[in-house]
Design a protein around this motif. Structure first.
Motif, short mmCIF file in Angstrom:
data_model
loop_
_atom_site.label_atom_id
_atom_site.label_comp_id
_atom_site.label_asym_id
_atom_site.label_seq_id
_atom_site.Cartn_x
_atom_site.Cartn_y
_atom_site.Cartn_z
N ASP A 54 4.67 -5.62 11.84
CA ASP A 54 3.60 -4.63 12.00
C ASP A 54 3.05 -4.21 10.63
O ASP A 54 1.85 -4.00 10.47
N LEU A 55 3.93 -4.09 9.65
CA LEU A 55 3.50 -3.76 8.29
C LEU A 55 2.56 -4.85 7.76
O LEU A 55 1.52 -4.56 7.16
N SER B 73 4.41 -4.94 18.25
CA SER B 73 3.28 -5.13 17.34
C SER B 73 2.41 -6.26 17.86
O SER B 73 2.93 -7.29 18.32
N ASP C 187 4.94 9.48 14.98
CA ASP C 187 5.03 8.22 15.72
C ASP C 187 6.45 8.13 16.32
O ASP C 187 7.44 8.25 15.59
N THR D 231 3.60 9.77 9.63
CA THR D 231 2.93 8.89 10.59
C THR D 231 2.45 9.69 11.81
O THR D 231 2.16 9.10 12.86
N THR E 194 1.84 3.20 2.09
CA THR E 194 2.17 3.51 3.48
C THR E 194 3.47 4.32 3.50
O THR E 194 4.32 4.13 2.62
N THR F 258 0.86 -1.19 0.00
CA THR F 258 0.00 0.00 0.00
C THR F 258 0.89 1.24 0.00
O THR F 258 2.11 1.16 0.20
N HIS G 104 0.88 -6.97 9.68
CA HIS G 104 -0.31 -6.95 10.54
C HIS G 104 -1.33 -5.92 10.07
O HIS G 104 -2.54 -6.16 10.10
N ARG G 105 -0.84 -4.78 9.60
CA ARG G 105 -1.75 -3.72 9.13
C ARG G 105 -2.25 -4.00 7.71
O ARG G 105 -2.98 -3.19 7.14
N GLY G 106 -1.82 -5.07 7.10
CA GLY G 106 -2.29 -5.43 5.77
C GLY G 106 -1.66 -4.61 4.66
O GLY G 106 -2.22 -4.49 3.57
N GLU G 107 -0.46 -4.05 4.93
CA GLU G 107 0.15 -3.18 3.92
C GLU G 107 1.05 -3.95 2.93
O GLU G 107 1.30 -3.46 1.84
#
Ligand code: NAD
Length: 401
Positions: A335-336, A392, A264, A261, A194, A192, A338-341
């Protein structure tokens, strides 16, 4: 949109336009022409596209001299590239790749202008490293065919291409672009839009942890570099690498991810690097960075403290540059996912090919044990509260095991 028309791979005969004949555009044009496309190479500076073609001619001549390609092949590649001074009058092409400077308004205006003269099936790609594909596409008619094709420098040598989709990008153009990159001999990964995409996002802690270890007085830069090179298998340590990239360039990439971000704390720039940039110690290009390059070729690099390196490796994670860095790389990677990116496989491929990591960070985490990484981060979080070391959820929810 005609779904079938956009799902077909772009045949090699279909012409391609590359806009911007600088470092990246010239290289992308070479890759496309080598794959058999007729390429219109456009640069707004008069004579710049022609000059890029002359430089390519010289590069290919050396390849011929070294026996790496035939004279006929080199001549054919150069003959397929047509220099142009403007996108006005561009013929219909299957793909446009823009590689003009990193400026949102410039890229929006350029792709919107190009789109007006092309059929809706033409793929419109940007080579942006840091801008949001959704924002670029917002200004372009039929934004479902706008996507990122993030090549790495130098494009003819680097196999990785990040195929990036914005919110409006449709699946069929992405599938076409991905197939095309394979046909060009590249290894495409999908993600994505991101901040930082995959490589420039997941790599942040490689630099940031090293800088914090030095700031905290745990070890000196030469020792940290030695640990990450010799004990971990990275080709270069973070300090010698950022001196090569340019401390200002590396700082800007990190700051851009931090801004995008919403500040962050995972990406907060360090005082260590801010001071280097402010004092003009930019690395090799300024003769002085973390290390001194004034005495080239016998550059005076301080010796690593090998006794310290051994001691740190058997101590707590908070004082272990290797364990800290790897834990943070794994955390960022999972984490990337996990976020579906991006997929785990694509993250690992991107880090191995884009920045030569010895192992993909998701696989690395699996080998260490995601539960062990979560414990290391918890210890770091207790020592340095504030959110930088928050684990994450993917480390403990079982989704990646
Ligand atoms: N250099 C890298 O390592 C690298 C890696 C990946 C992605 N990128 C991205 O690629 C893009 C280009 O970077 P670069 O390093 O090749 O830049 P560059 O400065 O070397 O080249 C940009 C070229 O675009 C031309 N240009 C400017 N405005 C134009 C316009 N309106 N129409 C046509 N040409 C125009 C300039 O004359 C110049 O030749 C940027 O978005 C950058 O973030 C760069």
């Amino acid at each position: 949109m005609d779904h079938d028309a956009t799902s077909r791979p772009v045949p090699a005969a279909v012409p391609v336009a590359v806009v911007g004949a600088g470092t990246m555009g010239a290289g992308i044009a070479q890759v496309a022409a080598t794959a058999g496309h007729h390429v219109v190479l456009v640069d707004a500076v008069p004579g710049a596209a022609g000059a890029a073609l002359e430089r390519l001619r010289a590069v290919l001549r050396r390849q011929v001299d070294k026996g790496r390609m035939t004279d006929a092949e080199a001549t054919a590649v150069v003959a397929r590239i047509e220099p142009a001074g403007s996108v006005d009058g561009l013929p219909e092409v299957g793909l446009v790749v823009e590689a003009v400077p990193e400026d949102l308004t410039l890229k929006q205006g350029l792709l919107a202008g190009v789109a007006a003269g092309q059929p809706p099936t033409t793929l419109l790609a940007t080579n942006t490293s840091s801008l949001d594909i959704t924002a670029i596409a917002a200004a372009v008619p039929a934004p479902e065919r706008v996507l990122g094709l993030h090549f790495f420098n130098p494009p003819p040598l680097m196999r990785l291409v990040e195929v990036v989709h914005g919110a409006a990008t449709a699946e069929a153009p992405l599938a076409r672009a991905t197939a095309l990159m394979r046909a060009w001999g590249k290894t495409p990964v999908r993600c994505t839009s991101t901040p930082g995409f995959i490589v420039n996002r997941v790599a942040r802690p490689f630099y940031g942890e090293a800088q914090r270890v030095v700031q905290e007085g745990i070890a000196d830069p030469a020792t940290v570099d030695w640990i990450l090179r010799e004990k971990c298998g990275f080709r270069m340590g973070p300090f010698e690498l950022t001196d090569l990239i340019g401390q200002d360039v590396n700082y800007a990439v990190g700051a851009s991810v931090w801004e995008q971000t919403g500040h962050d704390p995972r990406y907060a720039p360090t005082e260590f690097q801010r001071a280097l940039v402010a004092s003009g110690r930019l690395g090799r290009k300024s003769g002085e960075g973390v290390f001194s390059y004034a005495a080239e070729p016998a550059a005076a690099r301080p010796d690593p403290d090998l006794v310290l390196a051994e001691r740190l490796g058997s101590g707590p994670v908070e004082a272990d540059p290797l364990a800290r860095t790897v834990a943070m790389l794994v955390n960022e990677a999972v984490d990337l996912v996990h976020r579906g990116e991006a997929s785990a496989a694509d993250v690992d491929t991107a880090m191995r090919l884009g920045v030569n990591y010895p192992r993909g960070p998701v696989e690395w985490g699996r080998q260490i044990g995601f539960d062990v990484v979560a414990e290391q981060l918890a210890a770091l979080d207790r020592a340095h509260p504030g959110g930088r070391y928050r684990p994450s959820p993917a480390l403990t929810d079982g989704s990646l095991t």
